[in-house]
Scaffold this motif. Structure first.
Motif, short mmCIF file in Angstrom:
data_model
loop_
_atom_site.label_atom_id
_atom_site.label_comp_id
_atom_site.label_asym_id
_atom_site.label_seq_id
_atom_site.Cartn_x
_atom_site.Cartn_y
_atom_site.Cartn_z
N THR A 72 0.84 -1.18 0.00
CA THR A 72 0.00 0.00 0.00
C THR A 72 0.88 1.23 0.00
OG1 THR A 72 -1.92 1.05 1.05
CG2 THR A 72 -0.21 0.22 2.52
N GLN A 73 0.45 2.24 -0.73
CA GLN A 73 1.14 3.53 -0.69
C GLN A 73 0.41 4.45 0.26
OE1 GLN A 73 2.45 5.70 -4.37
NE2 GLN A 73 1.37 7.44 -3.44
N ILE A 74 1.19 5.04 1.18
CA ILE A 74 0.65 5.99 2.14
C ILE A 74 0.80 7.40 1.58
CG2 ILE A 74 0.88 6.91 4.49
CD1 ILE A 74 -0.12 4.01 4.41
N GLU A 75 -0.33 8.15 1.56
CA GLU A 75 -0.30 9.53 1.07
C GLU A 75 0.26 9.60 -0.35
OE1 GLU A 75 -0.56 12.81 0.92
OE2 GLU A 75 -1.89 13.19 2.59
N ASN A 76 0.56 10.82 -0.82
CA ASN A 76 1.11 11.00 -2.17
C ASN A 76 1.70 12.40 -2.25
OD1 ASN A 76 1.44 10.03 -4.97
ND2 ASN A 76 0.14 11.79 -5.45
N GLU A 77 2.90 12.49 -2.81
CA GLU A 77 3.54 13.78 -3.00
C GLU A 77 3.52 14.60 -1.71
OE1 GLU A 77 2.59 14.11 -7.78
OE2 GLU A 77 1.47 15.39 -6.41
N TYR A 78 3.98 13.97 -0.64
CA TYR A 78 3.97 14.61 0.68
C TYR A 78 5.40 14.77 1.17
CZ TYR A 78 2.45 15.69 5.44
OH TYR A 78 2.21 16.32 6.64
N ARG A 79 5.73 15.95 1.63
CA ARG A 79 7.09 16.26 2.07
C ARG A 79 7.28 15.72 3.50
NH1 ARG A 79 10.17 19.96 -0.41
NH2 ARG A 79 8.32 20.95 -1.33
N PHE A 80 8.14 14.71 3.62
CA PHE A 80 8.40 14.19 4.97
C PHE A 80 9.90 14.09 5.28
CE2 PHE A 80 8.00 10.47 2.25
CZ PHE A 80 8.87 9.51 2.74
N ASN A 81 10.64 15.05 4.74
CA ASN A 81 12.06 15.16 5.10
C ASN A 81 12.26 16.15 6.24
OD1 ASN A 81 11.37 17.40 3.62
ND2 ASN A 81 13.17 17.37 2.29
N ASN A 82 11.24 16.24 7.09
CA ASN A 82 11.27 17.08 8.28
C ASN A 82 10.56 16.32 9.39
OD1 ASN A 82 8.25 18.04 8.33
ND2 ASN A 82 8.95 18.36 6.22
N PRO A 83 10.81 16.64 10.66
CA PRO A 83 10.22 15.86 11.77
C PRO A 83 8.70 15.79 11.73
CG PRO A 83 12.00 17.25 12.56
CD PRO A 83 11.78 17.65 11.14
N ALA A 84 8.02 16.92 11.49
CA ALA A 84 6.56 16.91 11.49
C ALA A 84 6.01 16.06 10.35
CB ALA A 84 6.02 18.34 11.39
N GLY A 85 6.61 16.18 9.17
CA GLY A 85 6.16 15.40 8.03
C GLY A 85 6.35 13.92 8.24
N LEU A 86 7.51 13.53 8.78
CA LEU A 86 7.77 12.11 9.03
C LEU A 86 6.82 11.57 10.09
CD1 LEU A 86 9.43 9.58 8.54
CD2 LEU A 86 11.10 10.42 10.21
N GLU A 87 6.57 12.37 11.12
CA GLU A 87 5.64 11.94 12.17
C GLU A 87 4.25 11.68 11.59
OE1 GLU A 87 3.83 13.44 16.50
OE2 GLU A 87 4.97 14.82 15.23
N HIS A 88 3.81 12.56 10.68
CA HIS A 88 2.49 12.38 10.08
C HIS A 88 2.44 11.11 9.24
CE1 HIS A 88 -1.40 13.33 8.44
NE2 HIS A 88 -0.93 13.42 7.21
N MET A 89 3.48 10.86 8.44
CA MET A 89 3.50 9.67 7.59
C MET A 89 3.52 8.40 8.43
SD MET A 89 3.30 10.63 4.43
CE MET A 89 4.03 9.40 3.34
N VAL A 90 4.29 8.39 9.48
CA VAL A 90 4.34 7.21 10.35
C VAL A 90 3.00 7.01 11.05
CG1 VAL A 90 5.43 6.19 12.39
CG2 VAL A 90 6.84 7.32 10.66
N THR A 91 2.36 8.12 11.41
CA THR A 91 1.03 8.03 12.02
C THR A 91 0.04 7.38 11.07
OG1 THR A 91 1.41 9.99 13.41
CG2 THR A 91 -0.89 9.36 13.01
N LEU A 92 0.06 7.80 9.81
CA LEU A 92 -0.85 7.22 8.82
C LEU A 92 -0.56 5.73 8.62
CD1 LEU A 92 -0.94 10.03 6.08
CD2 LEU A 92 -2.76 9.42 7.70
N LYS A 93 0.70 5.35 8.62
CA LYS A 93 1.04 3.93 8.47
C LYS A 93 0.48 3.14 9.65
CE LYS A 93 4.85 0.63 8.38
NZ LYS A 93 6.32 0.42 8.48
N GLU A 94 0.64 3.67 10.87
CA GLU A 94 0.11 2.99 12.05
C GLU A 94 -1.41 2.89 11.98
OE1 GLU A 94 1.70 5.44 15.12
OE2 GLU A 94 3.66 4.42 15.14
N MET A 95 -2.06 3.92 11.45
CA MET A 95 -3.52 3.89 11.30
C MET A 95 -3.94 2.83 10.29
SD MET A 95 -4.19 8.01 11.37
CE MET A 95 -5.85 7.87 10.74
N ALA A 96 -3.16 2.67 9.20
CA ALA A 96 -3.46 1.63 8.22
C ALA A 96 -3.35 0.26 8.85
CB ALA A 96 -2.52 1.75 7.02
N LEU A 97 -2.31 0.05 9.64
CA LEU A 97 -2.15 -1.23 10.34
C LEU A 97 -3.32 -1.47 11.29
CD1 LEU A 97 1.68 -1.26 10.99
CD2 LEU A 97 0.39 -3.14 9.98
#
Length: 856
Positions: free
Chosen positions: A229-254
């Motif tokens: 599965t692909q989480i989000e799309n064209e999302y900037r996560f090379n910063n702490p807040a962005g990475l936290e959001h992407m990891v949150t979405l992955k945990e929500m998918a699980l």
């Protein structure tokens, strides 16, 4: 192979072998000195009349990280395992080259899903990807729709039935040229999206939960097809807040039960390259129709062999300019793509025409540059439905940068909006056959760039090539192509490769690389226990059987040459070719590519292999599939699919069906049709003639359109032509319900009453104007932004409700003031403010189902 180089007036005769370098010198005392001088000068030497292109592969090795990625459950009850390391993907512990193609199930009629999946599989696609557009499934808050064309579960089950994997791109924001990027209007009104906002995350969790339910029991861990599965799309996560959001979405998918081996995220516009949660995926497009310019764009760097993993233009319409670090070393993930442009979706202001070379060259370049998963967006086009509350395409009226057609999402893809096959499909099939059968070797090979490189995209003076290798074995990738640049032929070409042990120069007879040619040459390739030192032919596939058959093809303009090491070979015979035996090997030349061009090789251990060399045209017409209890190779101008263990053939426009097959099929039948059989080299040819069908669509210009307008329930109007500041927004002016537009011309088109036994019929509408829109009973069913190509419409989905009835075709003229990019020469076909219909043709699409009496 002999090679002569003059050093200080002394001629040194050298013989270079794949296992090392053997030097036969007239001056034995100078042997070691000769080697030193040879290695020092080799990579800057051009023998008179020849061009030697060189690369140093002596240290081509990539350290591999393992067991560092946080995957989901990647083993099922049968013991099957999917995994990945920092270099490549694995299947059951073995290297694997996935080939992924995208189709949006909700943009294609459910009745034709199975046919679409089979067409994609026949092209070498073994993973099918699809966005799950939130707005399609929860247009009204709290009311989910997973029925009809929205039935995600049914689509995944069909993937399982036909043994292809499924990759769900679940967003929640997708883009995909969908309204609000896939967000429902009600969610947009609440605002504060795409961040760790509790109210937003709560809505996302409900959506993810619904997706999880749809796919429950179909995950890889359950023995199902869903592997990623692909989480989000064209999302900037090379910063702490962005990475936290992407990891949150992955945990929500699980949490929603979406437990898969692979979790991905787009590497652009900025991604964290040190995290282990998500695999970055990349892309490259032949054009950028989303660019704001209406003039010809700068030549794309995507056609250069480089270490650049991404396309800096992707997402620039929404995200602005962004840079991709090309100096980064020590990648933690395999080089994977998800958006290799199978075409481009044209916009209102940019209307490029994408040809086969425009997209296939991207594949050769990116595979050669190290990509170990090829993922295409789109591989199969589709059509936007009209929603309950609104249209569902991206538009400026919804505060997005571009206007797209209301209905059409054809994308100029290899398989079009109506299931039609384009020439790019066959070009893709050639390289995919190579990846399907030899990709397990390729993924282990490191990319080495040549010593001579083009200075940039506009440089056509240097041959574009790259090498992937491991040890002494590898492949030379050549792509002498650049979109919108005239390339030149390179004559008297040889390659000089510095291996970990020795130097390999090939071919013995220099070759000419024609302009636009894309090709792969193997060296030191293992063919069932025999070493192929090199070939100036491209590997196509392997047909397994009692005697394995390795299939190659001769590129256009190149005489194929094969050189084998003599080790393990007892005897070699070539049909339609000349074999020369030396002390160390066999040299095969004077080959006549075709279905009879077979080299038989007997090994010292008693086993045998065959090598077949086809022409380039035959390779484009080659289809490999499992049919009638065996793996077989077919050659046909028609379109083949392999449902179950059988064979279906479709033909566009031509009722004469013909194909050759190896190994032959016993007691083949095609219903009541009379089959004609004949020999075709080692193949067996089958032919039959169907009854030609002539379908006509009469048309006439209409002045009064009132009788053609929607008299029933209106579908939602498109809001892209609303006023702002007293000015009408620029862009297309036609509507979902037939309305008059100033200056437009209208034509009634009468459909055939029935298609009879045809699989499909394609209506080709040749017109000029700004837009063409087709209506049935007053409701929009198809549309087109004029680009110079005929508008194509598949009729089978409309004949049942509209057979014998009339459609209305509206052409909106192109105003003088409108600035639109067209390819060279297209604007000359039309006059400003002109709207004209020239002809309407219907092309029959035939189908024959074959079976075997033995299997009946």
């Amino acid at each position: 192979m002999a090679n002569q180089i003059k050093l200080g007036g002394i001629v040194l005769s050298t013989m270079i072998l794949f296992r090392g370098v053997r030097v036969q010198s007239r001056y034995t005392a100078l042997m070691k000195l000769s080697l030193i001088i040879l290695f020092a000068l080799f990579f800057s030497t051009e023998v008179k009349g020849q061009s030697t292109y060189t690369a140093d592969l002596s240290s081509a090795e990539t350290p591999i990280l393992r067991d560092h990625l946080k995957l989901g459950t990647h083993q099922n009850a049968n013991g099957d395992v999917l995994d990945a390391n920092s270099l490549y993907f694995t299947k059951n512990g073995q290297p694997w080259y996935p080939v992924m193609g995208e189709i949006h199930f909700s943009r294609y009629p459910r009745a034709y899903w199975e046919e679409a999946i089979l067409k994609m599989k026949a092209a070498g696609i073994d993973v099918i990807a699809s966005y799950v557009f939130w707005i399609y499934h929860e247009e009204e808050e709290g009311h989910f729709n997973w029925t009809g064309d929205n039935d995600l579960r049914a689509f995944a089950e069909l993937c399982k039935k036909h043994h292809v994997f499924f990759f769900a791109r679940i967003g929640p924001w997708c883009h995909g040229e969908v309204r609000n990027g896939g967000f429902p209007d009600w969610l947009v009104k609440k605002g504060n999206t795409r961040k760790n906002n509790p109210a937003y995350l709560s809505a996302v969790q409900l959506f993810y939960n619904e997706v999880g339910k749809q796919l429950n029991g179909l995950y890889f861990k359950n023995g199902g097809p869903v592997i990623g599965t692909q989480i989000e799309n064209e999302y900037r996560f090379n910063n702490p807040a962005g990475l936290e959001h992407m990891v949150t979405l992955k945990e929500m998918a699980l949490k929603a039960g979406i437990d898969v081996p692979y979790y991905t995220a787009t590497g652009w516009p900025g991604s964290n390259q040190m995290q282990n949660e998500l695999l970055p995926v990349w892309g490259a497009y032949p054009e950028a129709p989303w660019d704001k310019k209406t003039t010809k764009l700068a030549l794309s760097e995507n056609y250069l062999f480089t270490a650049l993993r991404g396309d800096v233009t992707i997402g620039s319409d929404l995200l602005g300019k962004h840079a991709i670090d090309t100096t980064y070393k020590g990648y933690r993930y395999p080089y994977a793509t998800a958006e290799m442009g199978g075409g481009n979706q044209i916009t209102d202001h940019r209307r490029p025409i994408i040809q086969a070379d425009d997209v296939s060259a991207l594949s050769y370049v990116k595979v050669g540059s190290g990509a170990n998963l090829m993922g295409y967006y789109m591989f199969h086009g589709g059509s936007n439905p009209i929603g309950k509350l609104s249209t569902l395409q991206e538009s400026k009226a919804t505060k997005y940068p571009n206007d797209y057609p209301i209905i059409s999402y054809d994308f100029l893809a290899p398989i079009g909006e109506w299931g039609q096959i384009r020439p790019s499909y066959r070009s893709y099939k050639v390289i995919h056959s190579f990846l399907n059968d030899f990709g397990n070797q390729l993924v282990q090979y490191t990319t080495s760039f040549p010593n001579q490189k083009p200075s940039g995209s506009a440089d056509n003076s240097v041959l574009r090539f790259v090498v992937r290798s491991k040890g002494n074995s590898g492949f030379v990738f050549i792509s002498n192509f650049q979109r919108q640049l005239v390339m030149k032929d390179f004559e008297n070409v040889q390659f000089g490769l510095k291996l970990p042990v020795g130097v390999l120069t090939f071919p013995e007879k220099p070759i000419t690389i024609k302009k636009d040619l894309q090709v792969i040459f193997p060296f030191n390739m293992d063919l069932g226990g025999v070493n192929l030192k090199y070939a100036t032919a491209q590997p196509l596939c392997l047909v397994k059987g009692k005697i394995p058959m390795y299939v190659f093809f001769a590129p256009e303009g190149i005489d194929p040459e094969f050189v084998f090491d003599k080790t393990n070979i007892k005897e070699m015979k070539a049909t339609d070719g000349k074999v020369l035996s030396s002390l160390d090997g066999y040299h095969i030349s004077n080959l006549k590519p075709g279905t009879a061009c077979v080299t038989e090789i007997s090994l010292s251990n008693g086993s045998k292999i065959n090598v077949l060399i086809l022409s380039h045209k035959q390779a484009l017409d080659a289809w490999k599939g499992n049919a009638f209890e065996a793996e077989r190779l077919f050659i046909s101008k028609q379109e083949l699919t392999f449902p179950g263990d059988s064979l279906n053939i479709q033909s566009t426009g031509d009722p004469r069906i013909s194909f050759s097959v190896y190994p032959s099929i016993t007691n083949l039948v095609a219903g009541k049709h009379q089959l004609i059989e004949s020999a075709d080299g080692i193949f067996k040819r089958h032919s039959l003639n169907l009854t030609p069908r002539r379908l006509e669509a009469s048309f006439k210009e209409v002045q009064n359109i009132s009788s053609y307008q929607n008299k029933g329930k209106l579908v939602p109007f498109d809001n892209r032509d609303t006023t702002a500041g007293g000015l009408v927004k620029t862009g297309p002016q036609y509507q979902t319900n037939m309305v008059a537009v100033a200056g437009s011309r209208y034509y009634s088109i009468k459909l055939p009453a029935t298609l009879g036994d045809l699989n499909e019929a394609y209506m080709k509408i040749n017109y000029t104007g700004d837009t063409g829109s087709l209506y049935l009973n007053g409701t929009l069913i198809a549309d087109d932004f004029y680009s110079g190509l005929a508008m194509t419409v598949g009729l089978k989905r409309f004949i049942k409700t509209g057979g014998g009835k009339e459609m209305l075709f509206q052409i909106v003229p192109l105003p003088n003031e409108r600035e639109v990019f067209f390819e060279d020469g297209i604007r000359g076909k039309m006059k400003y403010s002109q709207a004209s219909l020239f002809d309407v043709l219907i092309v029959p699409h035939y189908e024959v189902v074959f079976s075997s009496k033995r299997s009946m």
